[in-house]
Design a protein around this motif. Structure first.
Motif, PDB file in Angstrom:
ATOM      1  N   MET A   1       0.856  -1.189   0.000  1.00  0.00           N
ATOM      2  CA  MET A   1       0.000   0.000   0.000  1.00  0.00           C
ATOM      3  C   MET A   1       0.891   1.237   0.000  1.00  0.00           C
ATOM      4  SD  MET A   1      -3.210   0.885   2.484  1.00  0.00           S
ATOM      5  CE  MET A   1      -2.408   0.099   3.837  1.00  0.00           C
ATOM      6  N   GLU A  29      -2.843   7.896  15.228  1.00  0.00           N
ATOM      7  CA  GLU A  29      -2.362   6.592  14.781  1.00  0.00           C
ATOM      8  C   GLU A  29      -2.801   6.290  13.355  1.00  0.00           C
ATOM      9  OE1 GLU A  29      -0.404   4.306  16.068  1.00  0.00           O
ATOM     10  OE2 GLU A  29      -0.858   2.756  14.567  1.00  0.00           O
ATOM     11  N   PHE A  30      -4.051   6.636  13.031  1.00  0.00           N
ATOM     12  CA  PHE A  30      -4.608   6.236  11.740  1.00  0.00           C
ATOM     13  C   PHE A  30      -4.328   7.229  10.608  1.00  0.00           C
ATOM     14  CE2 PHE A  30      -6.677   3.033  14.143  1.00  0.00           C
ATOM     15  CZ  PHE A  30      -7.151   2.080  13.258  1.00  0.00           C
ATOM     16  N   ILE A  63     -10.003  10.417   7.386  1.00  0.00           N
ATOM     17  CA  ILE A  63      -9.883   9.142   8.099  1.00  0.00           C
ATOM     18  C   ILE A  63      -9.892   9.415   9.607  1.00  0.00           C
ATOM     19  CG2 ILE A  63      -8.238   7.270   8.616  1.00  0.00           C
ATOM     20  CD1 ILE A  63      -7.824   7.035   5.591  1.00  0.00           C
ATOM     21  N   MET A  66     -13.345   9.496  10.621  1.00  0.00           N
ATOM     22  CA  MET A  66     -13.983   8.186  10.582  1.00  0.00           C
ATOM     23  C   MET A  66     -13.642   7.352  11.809  1.00  0.00           C
ATOM     24  SD  MET A  66     -14.399   6.271   7.021  1.00  0.00           S
ATOM     25  CE  MET A  66     -12.862   6.760   6.459  1.00  0.00           C
ATOM     26  N   VAL A  67     -12.421   7.473  12.288  1.00  0.00           N
ATOM     27  CA  VAL A  67     -12.018   6.619  13.408  1.00  0.00           C
ATOM     28  C   VAL A  67     -12.260   7.262  14.774  1.00  0.00           C
ATOM     29  CG1 VAL A  67     -10.310   5.353  12.061  1.00  0.00           C
ATOM     30  CG2 VAL A  67      -9.599   7.367  13.375  1.00  0.00           C
TER      31      VAL A  67
END
Ligand code: SF4
Ligand code: SF4
Lengths: 84, 389
Positions: A1, A29-30, A63, A66-67
């Motif tokens: 990726m 983290e994400f 993101i 989203m998390v």
């Protein structure tokens, strides 16, 4: 990726609602471009909310939004400015 | 193939009911988290689980309702546990949305429905088989599902293990469709030694954290899993998602994802289907049964045979996916199918669909509350050939 390549000029940014944050660090983290850090500041509950430490990295992918379990952050894509 | 952890296996011969045998099957299969809201006639399953779990390192939580139960087990599944919830008719209805969530997020779990007569509260302490179509189609949207139908306490043990194994292998919710009779029937149940019990471990992703794609399927169309807390980046959502697990609400992603959810069961169906046949070759009439009706049909079949009728018996062990191929094959050889059910014709519809007019399909309906009188099944067998081509 393959990681998205950070551009010189930030394509996105985030909105942080520090008082909702519980300092879990998921957003940090994400984030695929490593744009966020937990700040050294405290919110009223005593947690360290995130901060857009490397704002040129942010792509506005959301993101982080989203998390985040507490809706304390979201990302958005900046409107292209004239001459862009 | 891995074998069971001996700590959970009560090797030996027992005299227990189907509900208790189901609990033992779950524990032997490695289930270590159960959330449930007790409901007759399934209560004995969770009672035994609650009693046994402290000794095997499991956690049982009595939840506030069935909705909470069916979602708590999904959290536990993503935390790496083998999980189960147990219910009956009204609770099964409440769990429908979460069956869809488990199908969409490919969360392995077992959901036991000890069927009682409905609709609604119906006859809480009495049998029926009225949830069979609900098991297949109960949640909205398209997805593949697996459902098993035990017909004895021994099978409640054996097939619960099979249910867990199928759930792990195909990453689907597996529905364990008991009925009140099988649940409360007390019979001899032999539990083999742990090394004789095959247990399918979770299909875990072992590669690099960077390359992990939570929903990238393997050759059998099923993706490998990771456990929350192991440091993999994952996102699990009921929204239409791409291979990373992030919402991607486009027509293309929807088509790819939902087709795979359907195909992973459809294309593997021949490996999953399980039925038992007796005297089917050369038969004119085949009685198709499952669960308790497979036993009430026996005297009827024997009587018909004693009168010279060529009667075969096909018992569904796995109801979903339905053994379409076999029923199609048989439909061009036999004159009629007779399907006794404790409902007004649910699996009958499947038999009829697969027979496609090549053979008569006769339902022997029953509203539930008790089992068929074998005489009714016998008469249906006898009359089925009269109207046949
Ligand atoms: S919007 Fe995307 S790139 Fe920007 S901080 Fe959030 S996760 Fe990072
Ligand atoms: S994910 Fe949300 S709650 Fe957690 S640290 Fe980031 S902003 Fe705070």
């Amino acid at each position: 990726m393959s990681e998205p390549t950070p551009t010189k000029k930030a394509r996105g940014s985030v909105v942080i609602m520090a008082e909702r944050c519980k300092g879990c660090g998921f957003c940090v983290e994400f984030c695929p471009t490593d744009a966020l850090d937990l700040s050294s500041q405290y919110n009223a509950k005593g947690y360290h909310p995130p901060v857009l430490a490397r704002k040129d990295n942010c792509t506005g992918c959301d993101i982080c939004g989203m998390v985040c379990p507490d809706f304390a952050i979201y990302g958005f894509i900046k409107k292209p400015t004239k001459g862009h | 193939m891995a074998t069971a952890d001996p700590i959970g296996v009560l090797t030996g011969a027992h005299f227990i009911d189907g509900d208790h045998a189901c609990s033992e099957g779950a524990i032997a299969a490695g289930c270590r988290f159960v959330a449930g809201y007790p409901i007759t006639p399934s209560t004995e399953v969770v009672e035994r689980i609650a009693e046994r779990f402290p000794f095997v390192g499991g956690v049982f939580i009595q939840m506030e309702d069935e909705i909470a139960s069916s979602i708590a087990i999904q959290g536990a599944a993503w935390a790496g546990k083998k999980t189960m919830t147990v219910t009956s008719g009204p609770g099964f209805s409440l769990m429908m949305e979460h069956i869809g969530l488990a199908a969409m997020t490919e969360t392995p779990l077992v959901l036991v429905d000890v069927q009682r007569a409905g609709p609604s509260t119906g006859l809480p302490t009495m049998p029926a088989q009225g949830d069979m179509m609900q098991a297949r189609w109960g949640s909205h949207g398209d997805y593949g599902i697996i459902a098993l139908c035990p017909n004895s306490p021994q099978e409640c043990f054996d097939l619960t293990i099979k249910a867990f194994n199928l759930a792990e292998q195909y990453r689907v919710p597996v529905l364990f469709m008991m009925d009140e009779c099988v649940g409360h029937m007390i019979e001899r149940v032999v539990i083999p030694s742990a090394d004789k019990i095959e247990v399918t471990p979770r299909r875990m992703h072992t590669g690099s954290k960077e390359e992990y794609l939570a929903f990238a399927p393997k050759a059998d169309l099923v993706p490998d899993m990771v456990k929350a807390g192991d440091g993999y980046h994952m996102h699990v959502t009921g929204l239409t998602h791409d291979e990373k697990g992030y919402p991607n609400m486009t027509v293309g992603t929807q088509a790819r994802l939902v087709r795979r959810l359907v195909d992973k069961i459809k294309l593997n169906a021949e490996k999953i289907v399980d039925y038992r046949e007796d005297g089917v070759e050369g038969a004119d009439i085949v009685v198709v049964t499952y669960g308790i009706t497979s036993r009430t049909a026996l005297p009827a079949i024997e009587q018909a045979r004693s009168e010279g009728l060529k009667v075969g018996h096909l018992r569904l062990v796995v109801a979903w996916p339905f053994p379409e191929k076999r029923i199609r094959e048989l439909s061009s050889k036999v004159k009629a199918f007779v399907v006794p059910e404790l409902n007004f014709g649910q699996m009958t519809l499947e038999v009829e669909r697969c027979a496609a007019g090549r053979a008569n399909t006769v339902c022997v309906p029953h509203a539930g509350g008790t089992v068929h009188n074998p005489k009714d099944i016998y008469e249906a067998i006898r009359d089925s050939v009269k109207g046949a081509k």
